[in-house]
Structures are given as C-alpha cells and as structure tokens.
Design an enzyme around this catalytic site. Structure first.
Site: not given
Ligand code: GLU
Length: 474
Positions: A67-68, A73, A102, A109, A237
């Site tokens: 959470h820094h 994401k 950056d 995750k 992908n």
């Molecule tokens: N799942 C992808 C990864 O491992 C993308 C993560 C994302 O775009 O938030 O980098």
C-alpha cells in the site's frame, strides 16, 4: 485456501530469496526492508454460486502486497492451482514490477480456484461477478483502492463483467471504469492493451540485444533481432504477441511448446498461422512442416538463442536448468525460473531477462488505461487535429521554399497526428527502454553480476524512498 501442491510455496520461497539477495545491496534500514517485503493484506473468501440447479462453493483470494502507493494493481488468475503462497508471490512481484517501470501503484494479485477451460461461460460469468461483489463489499476494489486486470485464465471478457458489476453497485461514480483494466475498448478499455505485455517483451529483448557490453562473449551474432532463434513456451496472449513482434523484426521462431505438446522447425514457424491452427484444431500438434514433441518440456532444452517461457511459474528448476542451451532466457511469464534454477543458469553464463522488468508492459499500459478512465477522454482526442494542422503548415512552408511538392503519400505520412494507439505504443516503448537502462546503471554502479538482482534493487530503493519521504515509519 488449500495448498494442493508445493509449487506455490516454492515460488514464494524463490521470490523471497531473490528479494533478500537484492536487499543485501541496499542502504535502507532493516525495518523499511521488512516492510517492503511483507504482504500488507490478504483477503480470502468462499462464496456460493448456483450451477445447473445445484449450489457450488468457490474459493477466491486477493492479496494486496503493498500500500506504499495507491491503488494497488495486479491481475486475477483463474486456475485450479491457485493457492495463497502463489498469489502472495505474484502480488509481491507486481509491487517490484510497478516500481521498475515507474508505474505509481502498489502490487496486488487475485485468484479464483476454477478451471476456465472446463467451465461454461455462464458459470464463469456468475463466478466472476460474485467474486467482484465480494471485493466491492469489503471496499477491496476501486479506482483509488485496488485495480485488477487480466492474468492467466482471464481476459477482457472477465474484466468487462467486473467493471459492469462495480458500476451496478456504485451507481453514478464518475471514475467507476477505472476499477479494473484490460477491458474491451467499448467498455473503457484502451487500444494496445491486449498486446501490451508481448510488445513490451519485444522492446525489452530488442534493448538487451543491442547491449554490446552485456552480450560480450555470449556467442550471439549481431546486435539485433535479425536471425535470432527463439523457442517460446506458451502461446497464450503473452507468448503469442511476444513471438509475433519478434518474428516481425526478423527473429526465427523455431519452437512452440504448449500444454498438449510442441512443434519445432529450425527454418521457422509462422506464429500467426500456428495460432490459427491451434484455435481451429484444439492442439498445436501436426502443424505443417514441423516435428511434433509429445513432451513439450523437452523443448526447453533444445538449442536456441532465446528461450521465452511465457506460461507459468517454476518451469526452469534445478532438475532441468543444467540442460538449457539458450543464450538468453527471457521471462515472459511471472516466476518461470526458480532460485536454484537461476543459480545454474547464471553459472553457465546464460543471461536472464527477469519477469519484473520484461513482462511489465502489461501493467504499464494498464496504467495508461486507468489514466484514460480517470480523465474520461480518449488519448489524442483533443490534440490530434491541431497537431496535424501545424504539420501541414510546416510541410506547406517547406514546399514553398524548396519549390518542390510532395506526393500525397509523403504528405499523409508527414502530417499524421498522434492517435491513441500510437501514443500507447510510444509510451510503452519509452518505458521499456528507460527501465532497461535504469537497471543496467544500477548493475554497473553496484557491481552486480545479474539483471534480476539489479532490477529488484532498483525497485527496493524506489519504494524505500517513498517510505522515507513520509518522514516517519508508517
Ligand atoms: N497480470 C499482468 C501481470 O502480471 C498485468 C497486471 C495489470 O495490468 O495490472 O503483470
């Protein structure tokens, strides 16, 4: 969440060992290092979903490693192998990945224990929406909180369901579409996100191949993609797009390894055709002019210039690392090489382009998508025509002063303004090039022999600065 294999633990151990080794070069205090290493929160949930009139219970997890910076994401994985340690490892890699390129996010995750290949679309939709609702209930998802994305077993369809569920439950929230990335274009996605991880891998590899200092004595001819023999593991992908862009720039894809087996042709395989063949036949095997491999793991050990594992973790380990003949191992997947495997590869002089750098193109373009969602405007919408008008004035002035007129084709080329896809690709290219040199500078400055340690250290130092700048330890 039950841990049915040892793979998750092995993966987390490897990530910790990589981290600890890099941290030993850091000037940060041990307290800050411990905070950077620890997963900040773990949320496990079991929820019921009705399938064909019967109730089934599914297990989901979301780990917010850091959470820094907010939001955190990282993708959501659908697989029967999902377990807590695996998701912790993946979440912490996201923290360091974002820092390396950056992208101003913490790492996270998520995962749901479900087999996306044997589940119906209806089941997948119900499970995805319910998992999203569980996260929304606890305020664990949102544009300023935590922003998921596709990962192994999920794609733009699942992201669309998540965005729709979020919008339904947070009706009227202006930035709602920024709650998830990797969405379809029609639902707030961005052009260039689908191929971003693969294209980023291509940019990273191209940068490494032009690095004469790094490649000295490695026996790779020429400092470009031209003629490089690549074996790719995983034609999903990531693997597909990485192989496609490398092939477009002159590389020869000699092998493709998949779950059901692999194919090999030393003169090269047309990646696009092979992908089509697999979609039509449900198997990569029996593709024209190729030798079949029933056991695709053997293909990792074939002679090639670049081995590109682009599927799952722990595929190169102490049992097979000694047989790898590639000169470069390019980590398209997250965690494809265990710490013990890495020691052997490095001892044998093999260059490893580490996951936390090489596959960061996906999250980089996710960041652009999030920015687009927060500003609620397509990139290029305001400036494209104005830019084109000023190029036209310039071309007119050149024509007048030189007395020569340009062809329509030349004029169209020179007066083109930047649209969304060109801005996304230029941002991605710039990010991958800058990050590469950032890592190489640390490698030289600290006299570190491998790219992974330098990449981890680069990330640790950047995160440390944001903790230190708080003035107090949080
Ligand atoms: N799942 C992808 C990864 O491992 C993308 C993560 C994302 O775009 O938030 O980098």
């Amino acid at each position: 969440m039950a841990n049915n294999t040892n793979e998750g633990k092995k993966f987390l151990d490897s990530v910790h060992q990589y981290f600890d080794h890099a941290a030993s070069y850091s000037r940060l205090s041990s307290g800050i290092i411990a905070q950077i290493r620890a997963p900040n929160s773990v949320y496990k949930v079991s929820f019921p979903v009705e399938i064909d009139g019967k109730v089934e219970v599914f297990e989901g997890i979301r780990v917010q490693h850091s959470h820094h910076k907010l939001p955190s994401k990282g993708g959501i994985r659908f697989s029967m192998q999902v377990d807590e340690d695996e998701v912790k490892a993946l979440a912490s890699l996201m923290t360091f990945k974002c820092a390396v390129v950056d992208v101003p996010f913490g790492g996270a995750k998520g995962g749901v224990k479900i087999n996306p290949r044997t589940s119906s679309v209806k089941t997948l939709e119900k499970v995805t929406r319910r998992y999203a609702a569980e996260l929304i209930k606890k305020n664990l998802i949102g544009p300023g909180m935590d922003v998921p994305a596709p990962d192994y077993g999920t794609g733009s369809r699942e992201m669309a369901w998540i965005a729709d569920t979020y919008q339904a439950l947070k009706y009227g929230e202006t930035n709602a579409l920024g709650c998830v990335t990797g969405k379809p274009i029609g639902q707030g996605g961005i052009r260039g996100r689908a191929e971003a991880t693969g294209l980023g891998i291509y940019f990273g590899l191209r940068e490494a191949l032009s690095d004469t200092e790094l490649l000295k004595g490695k026996g790779l001819n020429g400092n470009s993609m031209e003629g490089k023999r690549i074996i790719v593991q995983g034609l999903g992908n990531v693997g597909y797009h990485a192989a496609f862009f490398c092939q477009q720039d002159g590389a020869i894809i000699t092998g493709i390894a998949e779950r059901e087996g692999g194919i090999y042709n030393e003169n090269g395989i047309d990646v696009k055709e092979a992908f089509k063949h697999r979609s039509e036949n449900g198997s990569i095997l029996n593709f024209k002019d190729c030798k079949n491999f029933d056991n695709s793991e053997e293909m990792l050990e074939l002679d090639c210039d670049i081995l590109l594992p682009a599927a799952l973790e722990n595929v190169i380990h102490k049992g097979n690392a000694g047989n790898i003949k590639a000169k470069i191992v390019a980590e398209g997947a997250n965690g494809p090489v265990t710490r013990e495997g890495e020691e052997i590869l490095l001892r044998n002089g093999i260059i490893i382009l580490p996951d936390l750098y090489l596959n960061a193109g996906g999250v980089t373009v996710s960041y652009f998508e999030w920015l687009k969602n927060l500003s609620n405007v397509r990139f290029g919408r305001m400036g494209k025509r104005a830019e084109e008008a000023s190029y036209r004035r310039l071309v007119n002035a050149i024509e007048t002063s030189s007395g020569k007129s340009m062809t329509n084709q030349e004029r169209a080329f020179l007066t083109q303004g930047a649209d969304e896809i060109s801005l996304v690709r230029s941002g991605l290219e710039d990010t991958m090039i800058n990050a590469y040199h950032g890592i190489r500078d640390v490698m030289v400055e600290k006299n570190i022999p491998d790219l992974r340690t330098a990449a981890f250290l680069t990330a640790i130092e950047k995160i440390g600065v944001s903790y230190e700048s708080l003035g107090i330890f949080p």
